[in-house]
Motif scaffolding. Structure first.
Motif, PDB file in Angstrom:
ATOM      1  N   LEU A   1       0.809  -1.215   0.000  1.00 22.49           N
ATOM      2  CA  LEU A   1       0.000   0.000   0.000  1.00 22.49           C
ATOM      3  C   LEU A   1       0.842   1.265   0.000  1.00 22.49           C
ATOM      4  CD1 LEU A   1      -3.005  -0.801   2.375  1.00 22.49           C
ATOM      5  CD2 LEU A   1      -3.055  -0.360  -0.075  1.00 22.49           C
ATOM      6  N   LYS A   2       1.752   1.417   0.941  1.00 20.39           N
ATOM      7  CA  LYS A   2       2.509   2.652   1.091  1.00 20.39           C
ATOM      8  C   LYS A   2       3.381   2.919  -0.124  1.00 20.39           C
ATOM      9  CE  LYS A   2       3.612   6.258   3.502  1.00 20.39           C
ATOM     10  NZ  LYS A   2       2.609   7.312   3.759  1.00 20.39           N
ATOM     11  N   THR A   3       4.040   1.871  -0.620  1.00 21.52           N
ATOM     12  CA  THR A   3       4.883   2.025  -1.805  1.00 21.52           C
ATOM     13  C   THR A   3       4.057   2.415  -3.014  1.00 21.52           C
ATOM     14  OG1 THR A   3       6.424   0.374  -0.938  1.00 21.52           O
ATOM     15  CG2 THR A   3       6.550   0.856  -3.288  1.00 21.52           C
ATOM     16  N   LEU A   4       2.855   1.837  -3.120  1.00 17.28           N
ATOM     17  CA  LEU A   4       1.998   2.134  -4.261  1.00 17.28           C
ATOM     18  C   LEU A   4       1.482   3.568  -4.215  1.00 17.28           C
ATOM     19  CD1 LEU A   4       0.622   0.942  -6.764  1.00 17.28           C
ATOM     20  CD2 LEU A   4      -1.275   0.264  -5.299  1.00 17.28           C
ATOM     21  N   GLU A   5       1.246   4.065  -3.023  1.00 15.45           N
ATOM     22  CA  GLU A   5       0.703   5.411  -2.902  1.00 15.45           C
ATOM     23  C   GLU A   5       1.766   6.478  -3.149  1.00 15.45           C
ATOM     24  OE1 GLU A   5      -2.307   7.808   0.070  1.00 15.45           O
ATOM     25  OE2 GLU A   5      -1.051   6.220   0.884  1.00 15.45           O
ATOM     26  N   GLU A   6       3.013   6.245  -2.701  1.00 18.63           N
ATOM     27  CA  GLU A   6       4.076   7.238  -2.846  1.00 18.63           C
ATOM     28  C   GLU A   6       5.336   6.575  -3.399  1.00 18.63           C
ATOM     29  OE1 GLU A   6       4.690   9.074   0.910  1.00 18.63           O
ATOM     30  OE2 GLU A   6       2.661   9.908   1.024  1.00 18.63           O
ATOM     31  N   PRO A   7       5.298   6.114  -4.667  1.00 18.15           N
ATOM     32  CA  PRO A   7       6.497   5.491  -5.242  1.00 18.15           C
ATOM     33  C   PRO A   7       7.517   6.571  -5.656  1.00 18.15           C
ATOM     34  CG  PRO A   7       4.783   5.589  -6.885  1.00 18.15           C
ATOM     35  CD  PRO A   7       4.184   6.151  -5.624  1.00 18.15           C
ATOM     36  N   PRO A   8       8.739   6.173  -5.897  1.00 19.56           N
ATOM     37  CA  PRO A   8       9.722   7.122  -6.443  1.00 19.56           C
ATOM     38  C   PRO A   8       9.233   7.680  -7.785  1.00 19.56           C
ATOM     39  CG  PRO A   8      10.828   5.163  -5.613  1.00 19.56           C
ATOM     40  CD  PRO A   8       9.360   4.874  -5.562  1.00 19.56           C
ATOM     41  N   PRO A   9       9.660   8.861  -8.170  1.00 20.61           N
ATOM     42  CA  PRO A   9       9.118   9.488  -9.396  1.00 20.61           C
ATOM     43  C   PRO A   9       9.404   8.728 -10.673  1.00 20.61           C
ATOM     44  CG  PRO A   9      10.999  10.720  -8.516  1.00 20.61           C
ATOM     45  CD  PRO A   9      10.626   9.714  -7.477  1.00 20.61           C
ATOM     46  N   ASN A  10      10.443   7.909 -10.685  1.00 17.11           N
ATOM     47  CA  ASN A  10      10.784   7.189 -11.913  1.00 17.11           C
ATOM     48  C   ASN A  10      10.258   5.761 -11.937  1.00 17.11           C
ATOM     49  OD1 ASN A  10      12.555   6.363  -9.843  1.00 17.11           O
ATOM     50  ND2 ASN A  10      14.044   5.631 -11.366  1.00 17.11           N
ATOM     51  N   VAL A  11       9.281   5.419 -11.055  1.00 14.00           N
ATOM     52  CA  VAL A  11       8.749   4.055 -10.950  1.00 14.00           C
ATOM     53  C   VAL A  11       7.257   4.069 -11.284  1.00 14.00           C
ATOM     54  CG1 VAL A  11       8.321   2.082  -9.435  1.00 14.00           C
ATOM     55  CG2 VAL A  11      10.471   3.352  -9.261  1.00 14.00           C
ATOM     56  N   LYS A  12       6.845   3.124 -12.114  1.00 12.42           N
ATOM     57  CA  LYS A  12       5.433   2.955 -12.466  1.00 12.42           C
ATOM     58  C   LYS A  12       5.029   1.500 -12.217  1.00 12.42           C
ATOM     59  CE  LYS A  12       5.431   7.153 -14.199  1.00 12.42           C
ATOM     60  NZ  LYS A  12       4.793   8.285 -13.482  1.00 12.42           N
ATOM     61  N   PHE A  13       3.755   1.328 -11.848  1.00  9.38           N
ATOM     62  CA  PHE A  13       3.194  -0.009 -11.625  1.00  9.38           C
ATOM     63  C   PHE A  13       2.046  -0.251 -12.606  1.00  9.38           C
ATOM     64  CE2 PHE A  13       5.110   0.947  -7.534  1.00  9.38           C
ATOM     65  CZ  PHE A  13       5.691  -0.255  -7.174  1.00  9.38           C
ATOM     66  N   VAL A  14       1.983  -1.472 -13.138  1.00 11.14           N
ATOM     67  CA  VAL A  14       0.835  -1.907 -13.946  1.00 11.14           C
ATOM     68  C   VAL A  14       0.381  -3.251 -13.389  1.00 11.14           C
ATOM     69  CG1 VAL A  14      -0.041  -2.553 -16.214  1.00 11.14           C
ATOM     70  CG2 VAL A  14       1.632  -0.709 -16.010  1.00 11.14           C
ATOM     71  N   PHE A  15      -0.853  -3.301 -12.919  1.00  9.15           N
ATOM     72  CA  PHE A  15      -1.436  -4.531 -12.389  1.00  9.15           C
ATOM     73  C   PHE A  15      -2.429  -5.088 -13.413  1.00  9.15           C
ATOM     74  CE2 PHE A  15      -0.914  -2.122  -8.208  1.00  9.15           C
ATOM     75  CZ  PHE A  15       0.382  -2.604  -8.039  1.00  9.15           C
ATOM     76  N   CYS A  16      -2.290  -6.368 -13.714  1.00  9.03           N
ATOM     77  CA  CYS A  16      -3.199  -7.033 -14.655  1.00  9.03           C
ATOM     78  C   CYS A  16      -3.971  -8.115 -13.908  1.00  9.03           C
ATOM     79  CB  CYS A  16      -2.427  -7.658 -15.817  1.00  9.03           C
ATOM     80  SG  CYS A  16      -1.381  -6.498 -16.724  1.00  9.03           S
ATOM     81  N   THR A  17      -5.281  -8.197 -14.159  1.00  7.67           N
ATOM     82  CA  THR A  17      -6.096  -9.191 -13.455  1.00  7.67           C
ATOM     83  C   THR A  17      -7.335  -9.523 -14.271  1.00  7.67           C
ATOM     84  OG1 THR A  17      -7.332  -9.659 -11.422  1.00  7.67           O
ATOM     85  CG2 THR A  17      -7.297  -7.389 -12.160  1.00  7.67           C
TER      86      THR A  17
END
Length: 572
Positions: free
Chosen positions: A145-161
């Motif tokens: 949760l915490k990492t997803l809410e405030e990740p570093p500026p050069n990091v992106k997440f893509v979740f597939c489901t």
């Protein structure tokens, strides 16, 4: 020195989309992501949802290439540089694809959190693509949760489901969600035709259409089936090859079964099923196809021209229209329900063939449900007190010969005159007996002298359930010219109460009016003097004390009943 042959790459990987424009059927998602890249408004987390094989992971890879390609133009990657090739093949260390099904624990997510802060080695944007993210444990989601809410500026997440309902709301609220739609059949067929041209294989349009319909909206499934078909069929592939490979029936066989069901030709139905089994058709597949054909009949009957057919090809639409017009919408939907129930039972029984034969024979025995529905609608729309003649469909018969005994009335189901149904406030087609018209010469005058004869006639004509209750009466009496009194003993209290219900009383008085020609009222009474001697050994006044007990009174109130008699329970 021998040269090693390169490993064969399956079609689904060889023809995987490499740019936003290549992803078939997901233009809305592609356009939104391209606009976000051009406007520099790319979110830190995305959630891609949809059925299997519709392009979720491929879209995530394309997004990673578009964000990191040095030669990207208008939001599209060049697919020529070393960066694009590394991301497309899954070899780039900064674009990590994680399988949520096998890396679902909290330790895996802790390792991810530890690596998020490490600066990317080659790319501008570091991306984590987590496939089947709904498989993560509750603890793993909480750690993310915490990492997803405030990740570093050069990091992106893509979740597939494929199951977004299993993703916690706390995760959903931190992502931009895109729903991938199922791909239309004609779009899948067009893509398969392009692949066939590139592979140099001749495939008929009917065969491509069969594969596209079988895929059920999944591009990956269609390509896997097509790959199997190319290996099976050689350089020239027809619709018969597809049916043989998949264990399905052809359009002509399906429509022949439907036509035999429409005609009620049960021998032809069972013969077609037997031929299909000998031709290699799987019974489960045949049942699925029949459900889809009836679904197509419903579609054409409703006039939905733009809806795609699933059971048969577009060339069979005129024939479907002809069958749908002859069956009617009510019959079609009833058939769909029978087949769907049969399909749900197939996995639980060993006698699959018998179950399928039973379902198809039942379909052939369906009466004209459309006409029955119209009759019920007409009955309900008529005002109370009117009569509806439904005897037109009955076969005409000669008048029955006169009986030698004038006191015996004709049978209730005589065809001498068409039956009529009296429409009341709550008409019932199944429960209400059809009254029989009776001439004045056959009617019995309501007098004390004819009481026994009227009583016997009444019991023979009234509904059997009501007649069973009435036979428990001890005597009858003609109280006045319009009242027939039926007397019950106290032990017949239950029978009296059941017969006294409004619908049962209406049946009794309707039959009496037919027998006598007059409006006769029925009165059901209990004669307490008919109570038999007590068989219990209770002391005088004990029964009265029991009846007045508080718990007995509560029971009488709850069950709306009265105490008939009391007995002492003896210990054995």
């Amino acid at each position: 020195m021998s040269t090693q042959q390169p490993a064969y790459t399956v079609l689904a990987r060889r023809y995987r989309p490499q740019s936003f424009g290549d992803v078939v059927g997901q233009q809305h998602v592609a356009q939104a992501l391209k606009n976000a890249i051009l406007a520099d408004r790319v979110a830190h987390a995305y959630l891609f949802t949809g059925a299997r094989g519709v392009g979720k992971t491929s879209m995530a890879r394309i997004l990673a290439k578009a964000l990191n390609c040095p030669n990207a133009e208008k939001g599209e990657p060049c697919n020529q540089c070393e960066m694009c090739h590394a991301i497309a093949t899954g070899g780039d260390v900064d674009v990590m694809e994680i399988d949520g099904a096998s890396n679902r624990g909290i330790d895996d997510i802790r390792a991810l959190r530890a690596n998020v802060g490490i600066r990317s080695m080659r790319t501008r944007i570091k991306m984590y693509i987590i496939d089947e993210v709904h498989m993560l444990t509750k603890e793993a989601f909480n750690a993310l949760l915490k990492t997803l809410e405030e990740p570093p500026p050069n990091v992106k997440f893509v979740f597939c489901t494929t199951e977004p309902q299993k993703v916690p709301d706390t995760i959903l609220s931190r992502c931009q969600r895109f729903d991938f739609s199922s791909i239309e059949t004609h779009a899948i067929a067009q893509r398969l035709a392009e692949i066939a041209d590139r592979e140099g294989v001749s495939v008929t349009a009917e065969a491509i259409d069969l594969v596209a319909r079988r895929a059920g909206g999944s591009m990956r499934d269609s390509q896997s089936l097509f790959d199997q078909l190319l290996a099976f069929g050689g350089v020239e592939i027809s619709a018969a090859d597809v049916n043989q490979l998949l264990g399905t029936a052809g359009d002509e066989r399906l429509l022949s079964i439907i036509d035999a069901i429409r005609r009620g030709d049960r021998a032809a139905i069972l013969g077609e099923v037997d031929d299909a089994i000998h031709a290699g058709v799987q019974l489960g597949n045949l049942l699925d196809q029949l459900v889809n054909v009836y679904r197509d009949l419903m579609i054409v009957k409703c006039g939905a021209e733009s809806v795609e057919l699933l059971g048969v090809g577009p060339s069979q639409k005129p024939r479907l229209l002809e069958v749908a017009e002859s069956l009617g919408l009510q019959t079609i939907t009833t058939a769909m329900q029978i087949l769907s129930e049969t399909k749900s039972r197939l996995s639980r029984v060993p006698h699959v063939r018998a179950l399928l034969d039973l379902a198809l024979v039942r379909l052939s025995m369906l009466e004209d449900v459309e006409s029955l529905s119209q009759l019920v609608t007409e009955l309900r729309s008529r005002p109370a007190g009117t009569v509806l003649n439904v005897g037109a469909a009955r076969p005409a018969a000669a008048d029955p010969p006169q009986k030698k005994n004038p006191e015996v009335s004709p049978p209730a189901d005589s065809y001498g005159a068409p039956p009529v149904i009296e429409v009341g406030d709550e008409p019932s087609v199944a429960d209400e007996p059809a009254p029989v018209a009776q001439s004045e010469a056959e009617q019995i005058t309501f007098t004390e002298a004819n009481r026994e004869r009227i009583w016997r006639e009444l019991l023979s004509r009234v509904d059997p359930t009501v007649a069973n209750f009435m036979r428990q009466a001890t005597r009858t009496a003609v109280v006045s010219s319009t009242i027939l009194e039926v007397v019950f003993a106290p032990r017949g209290q239950f029978a009296r109460d059941m017969a006294q219900k409004p619908d049962q009383m209406r049946k009794l008085e309707t039959c009496l009016q037919q027998i006598t020609g007059d409006a006769i009222h029925v009165r059901l009474v209990i004669d307490e003097s008919l109570a038999g001697p007590s068989t219990s050994r209770e002391k005088p006044g004990a029964a009265a004390a029991i009846v007045k007990h508080e718990f007995v009174k509560q029971a009488e109130t709850i069950f709306n009943a009265t105490v008939g008699h009391t007995d002492r329970i003896r210990k054995s």
